[in-house]
Structure formats: C-alpha cells, structure tokens
Design a protein around this motif. Structure first.
Motif, PDB file in Angstrom:
ATOM      1  N   UNK A   1     -10.666   4.682   9.734  1.00  0.00           N
ATOM      2  CA  UNK A   1     -10.395   6.044   9.893  1.00  0.00           C
ATOM      3  C   UNK A   1     -10.300   6.318  11.275  1.00  0.00           C
ATOM      4  N   UNK A   2      -9.163   7.350  11.533  1.00  0.00           N
ATOM      5  CA  UNK A   2      -8.784   7.473  12.953  1.00  0.00           C
ATOM      6  C   UNK A   2      -8.635   9.065  12.985  1.00  0.00           C
ATOM      7  N   UNK A   3      -9.482   9.627  13.852  1.00  0.00           N
ATOM      8  CA  UNK A   3      -9.510  11.344  14.031  1.00  0.00           C
ATOM      9  C   UNK A   3      -8.516  11.432  15.521  1.00  0.00           C
ATOM     10  N   UNK A   4      -7.685  12.425  15.611  1.00  0.00           N
ATOM     11  CA  UNK A   4      -7.122  12.899  16.550  1.00  0.00           C
ATOM     12  C   UNK A   4      -7.562  14.425  16.937  1.00  0.00           C
ATOM     13  N   UNK A   5      -7.943  14.596  18.291  1.00  0.00           N
ATOM     14  CA  UNK A   5      -8.340  15.740  18.615  1.00  0.00           C
ATOM     15  C   UNK A   5      -7.400  16.071  19.984  1.00  0.00           C
ATOM     16  N   UNK A   6      -6.976  17.174  20.365  1.00  0.00           N
ATOM     17  CA  UNK A   6      -6.366  17.399  21.780  1.00  0.00           C
ATOM     18  C   UNK A   6      -6.684  18.389  22.558  1.00  0.00           C
ATOM     19  N   UNK A   7      -6.435  18.388  23.565  1.00  0.00           N
ATOM     20  CA  UNK A   7      -6.787  19.449  24.540  1.00  0.00           C
ATOM     21  C   UNK A   7      -5.531  19.383  25.549  1.00  0.00           C
ATOM     22  N   UNK A   8      -5.032  20.645  26.319  1.00  0.00           N
ATOM     23  CA  UNK A   8      -3.599  20.682  26.917  1.00  0.00           C
ATOM     24  C   UNK A   8      -4.032  21.460  28.178  1.00  0.00           C
ATOM     25  N   UNK A   9      -3.409  21.075  29.210  1.00  0.00           N
ATOM     26  CA  UNK A   9      -3.516  21.966  30.468  1.00  0.00           C
ATOM     27  C   UNK A   9      -2.120  22.186  31.044  1.00  0.00           C
ATOM     28  N   UNK A  10      -1.940  23.313  31.621  1.00  0.00           N
ATOM     29  CA  UNK A  10      -0.808  23.960  32.485  1.00  0.00           C
ATOM     30  C   UNK A  10      -1.210  24.152  33.747  1.00  0.00           C
ATOM     31  N   UNK A  11      -0.281  23.561  34.636  1.00  0.00           N
ATOM     32  CA  UNK A  11      -0.477  23.732  36.113  1.00  0.00           C
ATOM     33  C   UNK A  11       0.834  24.254  36.835  1.00  0.00           C
ATOM     34  N   UNK A  12       0.587  25.233  37.783  1.00  0.00           N
ATOM     35  CA  UNK A  12       1.599  25.616  38.558  1.00  0.00           C
ATOM     36  C   UNK A  12       1.156  25.720  40.073  1.00  0.00           C
ATOM     37  N   UNK A  13       2.123  25.187  40.923  1.00  0.00           N
ATOM     38  CA  UNK A  13       1.747  25.208  42.480  1.00  0.00           C
ATOM     39  C   UNK A  13       1.054  23.999  43.007  1.00  0.00           C
ATOM     40  N   UNK A  14       0.783  23.953  44.319  1.00  0.00           N
ATOM     41  CA  UNK A  14       0.311  22.699  45.195  1.00  0.00           C
ATOM     42  C   UNK A  14      -1.219  22.638  44.814  1.00  0.00           C
ATOM     43  N   UNK A  15      -1.954  22.049  45.228  1.00  0.00           N
ATOM     44  CA  UNK A  15      -3.171  21.610  44.909  1.00  0.00           C
ATOM     45  C   UNK A  15      -4.237  22.465  45.322  1.00  0.00           C
ATOM     46  N   UNK A  16      -3.996  23.341  46.446  1.00  0.00           N
ATOM     47  CA  UNK A  16      -5.022  24.123  47.088  1.00  0.00           C
ATOM     48  C   UNK A  16      -4.696  25.593  46.673  1.00  0.00           C
ATOM     49  N   UNK A  17      -3.580  26.028  46.478  1.00  0.00           N
ATOM     50  CA  UNK A  17      -3.251  27.422  46.044  1.00  0.00           C
ATOM     51  C   UNK A  17      -2.881  27.432  44.625  1.00  0.00           C
ATOM     52  N   UNK A  18      -2.674  26.541  44.029  1.00  0.00           N
ATOM     53  CA  UNK A  18      -1.975  26.248  42.705  1.00  0.00           C
ATOM     54  C   UNK A  18      -3.214  26.729  41.851  1.00  0.00           C
ATOM     55  N   UNK A  19      -2.750  27.042  40.530  1.00  0.00           N
ATOM     56  CA  UNK A  19      -3.642  27.022  39.398  1.00  0.00           C
ATOM     57  C   UNK A  19      -3.177  26.933  38.178  1.00  0.00           C
ATOM     58  N   UNK A  20      -4.154  26.776  36.997  1.00  0.00           N
ATOM     59  CA  UNK A  20      -3.639  26.317  35.854  1.00  0.00           C
ATOM     60  C   UNK A  20      -4.577  26.822  34.895  1.00  0.00           C
ATOM     61  N   UNK A  21      -4.434  26.429  33.291  1.00  0.00           N
ATOM     62  CA  UNK A  21      -5.116  26.742  32.253  1.00  0.00           C
ATOM     63  C   UNK A  21      -5.495  25.546  31.542  1.00  0.00           C
ATOM     64  N   UNK A  22      -6.423  25.461  30.970  1.00  0.00           N
ATOM     65  CA  UNK A  22      -6.928  24.570  29.835  1.00  0.00           C
ATOM     66  C   UNK A  22      -7.047  25.088  28.690  1.00  0.00           C
ATOM     67  N   UNK A  23      -6.782  24.433  27.492  1.00  0.00           N
ATOM     68  CA  UNK A  23      -6.976  24.970  26.337  1.00  0.00           C
ATOM     69  C   UNK A  23      -7.266  23.823  25.348  1.00  0.00           C
TER      70      UNK A  23
END
Length: 143
Positions: A1-23
């Motif tokens: 049996x194999x189960x698959x679950x997922x998460x996702x991320x969206x990122x915009x911009x550089x590392x210091x000023x950038x921002x993202x979302x996780x779902x």
C-alpha cells in the motif's frame, strides 16, 4: 500500500523581501503566509521548521499509540512537542536536531516496558526515519 499526500508552496521575490504561501491538500493550511520574516524574525505566518515539528510530533504520537496498542495498552493521552533546531552551517542552514518532548497518561504499564516501547516509537515513526537530524527524546509517564 502506498499513500500520497501533498503540500504546495508559492513564492514571489527575493529571499529577504519576498513572500509566499503554503497550502496542504486537506485544506488545513490554505495559502498560509510564510517568508524570511516568519522564519527568522518571529512575524505572523508559518515556516518549514514548525511544519516539520508538527508533522514529527503527530507522527511520533500516532506511532507510540500504535506500538502501545500492539502491546495491549491504550493510552489516555499523548501530548508531544517537537522542537526543531535550525542552525547556520558552512554554506547555509541545516536542521541539526529535533527534540521530542512527550507527556503520556497511561495506567498499568511498567516503566521499563514503557521505555522500550517509546524508544521504538522514536526511531520507528516514518518522520523520524525521514530526518537526518539528531533526534532526542525526553518524556514523562503519568500513571
């Protein structure tokens, strides 16, 4: 049996000023904000380390419940915190350690038997098997 679950991320911009979302697939997290400021500066939002901590605490608690059940015991409760340590190393950052701290309410089990089972849960839960970081365990059995 194999189960698959997922998460996702969206990122915009550089590392210091950038921002993202996780779902998450389940919707438990839906476009939850994350970024440098939520990871390193304590701002509102989430970060990968706390998500790993929550996943590890949940996985460990379920594994402990399973293993106790297989030995004929049913815990009244298991409360686990996983403290994930992120530290600067050569070439960037690394998760160096996860400290599991668990409080278990369970009557009718000998301390030696419980210690054997909880140590097996520490190494046997799938998230523990995934992590290369050092994993420590501190626990209190209330019986």
């Amino acid at each position: 049996m194999m189960i698959h679950k997922q998460g996702q991320a969206h990122w915009e911009g550089d590392i210091k000023q950038g921002k993202g979302t996780i779902s998450t697939e389940s919707g438990a997290l839906n476009n939850q904000p994350y970024g440098f400021n939520t990871r390193f500066e304590g701002k509102a939002g989430t970060n990968p380390e706390e998500l790993i901590g929550a996943a590890h605490a949940g996985c460990f608690s379920m594994a402990l419940s399973l293993m106790l059940g297989e030995a004929g015991y049913t815990p009244e409760s298991i409360d686990t915190v996983a403290v994930v340590s992120l530290e600067k190393v050569d070439g960037g950052f690394a998760i160096s350690q996860v400290a599991l701290k668990s409080q278990v309410k369970l009557t009718g089990i000998e301390a030696e038997t419980f210690d054997k089972i909880i140590q097996q849960a520490k190494t046997g839960c799938p998230v523990s098997k995934l992590l290369k970081a050092k994993i420590t365990l501190d626990y209190h059995l209330e019986n």
